[in-house]
Design a protein around this motif. Structure first.
Motif, mmCIF file in Angstrom:
data_model
loop_
_atom_site.group_PDB
_atom_site.id
_atom_site.type_symbol
_atom_site.label_atom_id
_atom_site.label_comp_id
_atom_site.label_asym_id
_atom_site.label_seq_id
_atom_site.Cartn_x
_atom_site.Cartn_y
_atom_site.Cartn_z
ATOM 1 N N VAL B 83 -0.158 2.992 4.667
ATOM 2 C CA VAL B 83 1.049 2.832 4.103
ATOM 3 C C VAL B 83 1.037 1.907 2.753
ATOM 4 N N LEU B 84 0.119 0.701 2.608
ATOM 5 C CA LEU B 84 -0.111 -0.030 1.441
ATOM 6 C C LEU B 84 -0.757 0.919 0.530
ATOM 7 N N ILE B 87 1.799 3.203 -1.109
ATOM 8 C CA ILE B 87 2.549 2.264 -1.976
ATOM 9 C C ILE B 87 2.023 1.826 -3.315
ATOM 10 N N LEU B 88 0.904 1.371 -3.198
ATOM 11 C CA LEU B 88 0.066 0.695 -4.291
ATOM 12 C C LEU B 88 -0.186 1.702 -5.252
ATOM 13 N N LYS B 90 1.227 4.601 -5.776
ATOM 14 C CA LYS B 90 2.535 5.057 -6.108
ATOM 15 C C LYS B 90 2.510 6.729 -5.626
ATOM 16 N N TRP B 92 3.332 7.550 -2.850
ATOM 17 C CA TRP B 92 4.630 7.738 -1.806
ATOM 18 C C TRP B 92 5.570 8.627 -2.500
ATOM 19 N N LYS B 93 5.542 8.819 -3.860
ATOM 20 C CA LYS B 93 6.467 9.828 -4.435
ATOM 21 C C LYS B 93 6.145 11.220 -3.930
ATOM 22 N N THR B 96 8.732 11.729 -0.910
ATOM 23 C CA THR B 96 10.168 11.401 -0.932
ATOM 24 C C THR B 96 10.910 12.886 -0.682
#
Lengths: 253, 212
Positions: B83-84, B87-88, B90, B92-93, B96
């Motif tokens: 997860v980190l 996020i770091l 990017k 995660w986009k 979505t």
């Protein structure tokens, strides 16, 4: 997000493919072997592979630090008076019980002290209504009442060493010694830990541990020993029936 | 065109591939040990005796708990790293969801079932159905940890247990999530088999070869 397209050397790609596949396969093989190694390890502590026993102990260390005596097992509405609590297990309850002459033997520095049942009735009566959770996975709301264990210790100055500090562990046994548990002092001093003679508004049934049992809602049911015959204190962990069968000794919430 | 040069896309980074395969092992062990625990009180779906016998899941509660509470640390740690990283970096986009994703995901499924001819176009790594599936996988992973903690420490984390509707409810939720993972696992394998070699290779070696 659009992925960039790049041109790379075919030989480089082939090498990368082979290496990557080897790594993934090796990793999966390694995982299977590690699993089998742990399962079949000859070093077993009380029936549990040493790695898993150490893991139980590690979890105990972590979670007992986060725990506090102030944190209660959540109160629940009491079940209808007279409801028989679910019975599970009858180890140590085979013999007939003589309620009239029943007593609990307590060891205080190797001295035997006999506490007749009536004495526990004379202590302040406390009661709680909360969830009772079995290690098998079921749970049910119970109401229970009796003498708070910490009150009992304080009144008779039990459980403490000569220097005034508490022993680390409490051991409890049925009169026939067929069922026995050991519990950390911290959990035994929890306010909801009670030497109970009543459940769901009626005196204990034989199946539920008449005439007096332990209710300790911060532990799984296996620690809630029925029909207590003996209580003793120690800095060395006394033996515990289910721990010897491979279960987590701490078994606390 | 130079014969020794091949056009590729770098699809999955090294961290992503590592966490994926580590998660495969850990999640399998969590489900297996969880079933050993569940057997002791199989109140939601009865485990048929022949299944329990043939897969030897009977009378292994202590062992199941031993494994479950050992592997959980690795499972959580691996999940946190993943997860980190998402996020770091990017990335995660890529996962979505928006208003159109769900209807597009249905179109993808209809296309996969050969009911609809054209699949909706998409930007990035994943089509709409994949987006939904992988978003759900992360959501289920997180939920498994939360519901698991609620039944593991219902006094220390009593507030969490209450928030989830109590001990019994949390246990049922934890069970449903396990079923969810089993369903995800089956669909995931079918989809990977369908998508073919180029796609599977990208989760091992990281790259996908461009056909055009």
């Amino acid at each position: 997000m659009k992925l960039k397209k790049i041109k790379v050397d075919a030989r480089y790609l082939k090498k990368r493919l082979i290496i990557s596949f080897c790594i993934v396969i090796l990793f999966l093989v390694f995982s299977v072997f590690t699993f089998k190694y742990i399962q079949n390890s000859s070093t077993k502590i009380e029936g549990t592979p040493v790695v898993l026993r150490r893991s139980f102990e590690w979890n105990e260390k972590v979670w007992s630090k986060l725990n506090s005596k102030k944190r209660l097992s959540i109160a629940k509405p009491p079940p209808a008076a007279g409801d028989e609590p679910r019975v599970n297990g009858d180890i140590g309850l085979e013999d007939e019980v003589d309620v009239k002459n029943y007593s609990i033997e307590v060891l205080k520095e190797n001295k035997k002290i006999i506490f007749p049942l009536a004495l526990f009735y004379s202590l302040p009566k406390v009661g709680y209504s909360t969830e009772f959770r079995c290690i098998e996975g079921w749970s049910e709301d119970i109401q229970y009442a009796g003498a708070r264990f910490s009150d009992f210790l304080a009144l008779y100055n039990l459980g403490k060493k000569a220097d005034g500090t508490y022993y680390n562990y409490v051991g409890l046994e049925t009169p026939d010694k067929k069922y026995y548990v050991s519990i950390d002092m911290e959990s035994m001093l929890h306010p909801q830990t009670v030497l109970a003679y009543e459940m769901n508004g009626q005196v204990l049934s034989d199946e539920n541990g008449a005439p007096i049992r332990l209710i300790i809602p911060v532990k799984y049911g296996i620690k809630n020993i029925k029909r207590i015959g003996k209580i003793f204190f120690s800095d060395l962990r006394p033996s515990d029936y289910w721990t010897e069968k491979g279960y987590d000794w701490y078994s606390g919430f | 065109m130079n014969c020794n040069k091949i056009l590729i896309k770098e699809k999955h980074s090294l961290i992503l591939r590592c966490t994926h395969w580590i998660n495969f092992v850990f999640l399998s062990l969590m489900i297996w040990s969880g079933i050993l625990i569940y057997w002791a009180n199989d109140q939601y779906i009865k485990i048929p005796t022949w299944v329990a016998q043939n897969f030897s899941i009977r009378f292994r509660l202590a062992e199941g708990m031993g494994w479950h509470f050992f592997i959980m640390w690795g499972f959580c740690l691996n999940g946190i790293i993943y997860v980190l990283y998402m996020i770091l970096s990017k990335q995660w986009k890529e996962l979505t969801l928006d208003r159109k994703t769900l209807s597009q995901a249905i179109e993808v499924v209809l296309h996969d079932l050969k009911i609809k001819k054209e699949a909706p176009s998409f930007i990035g790594k994943f089509n709409a159905a994949q987006r939904v599936a992988y978003f759900l996988a992360i959501f289920m992973g997180l939920s498994s940890v939360i519901t698991g903690l609620a039944i593991y420490k219902p006094v220390t984390l009593g507030a969490l247990t209450t928030l989830l509707g109590g001990y019994k409810a949390a246990r049922f939720e934890h069970f449903l999530l396990m079923l969810g993972f089993l369903i995800f696992f089956i669909i995931h394998i079918i989809q990977v088999a369908r998508a073919g070699w180029n796609n599977f290779r990208s989760m091992v070696a990281g790259y996908e070869i461009e056909k055009d």
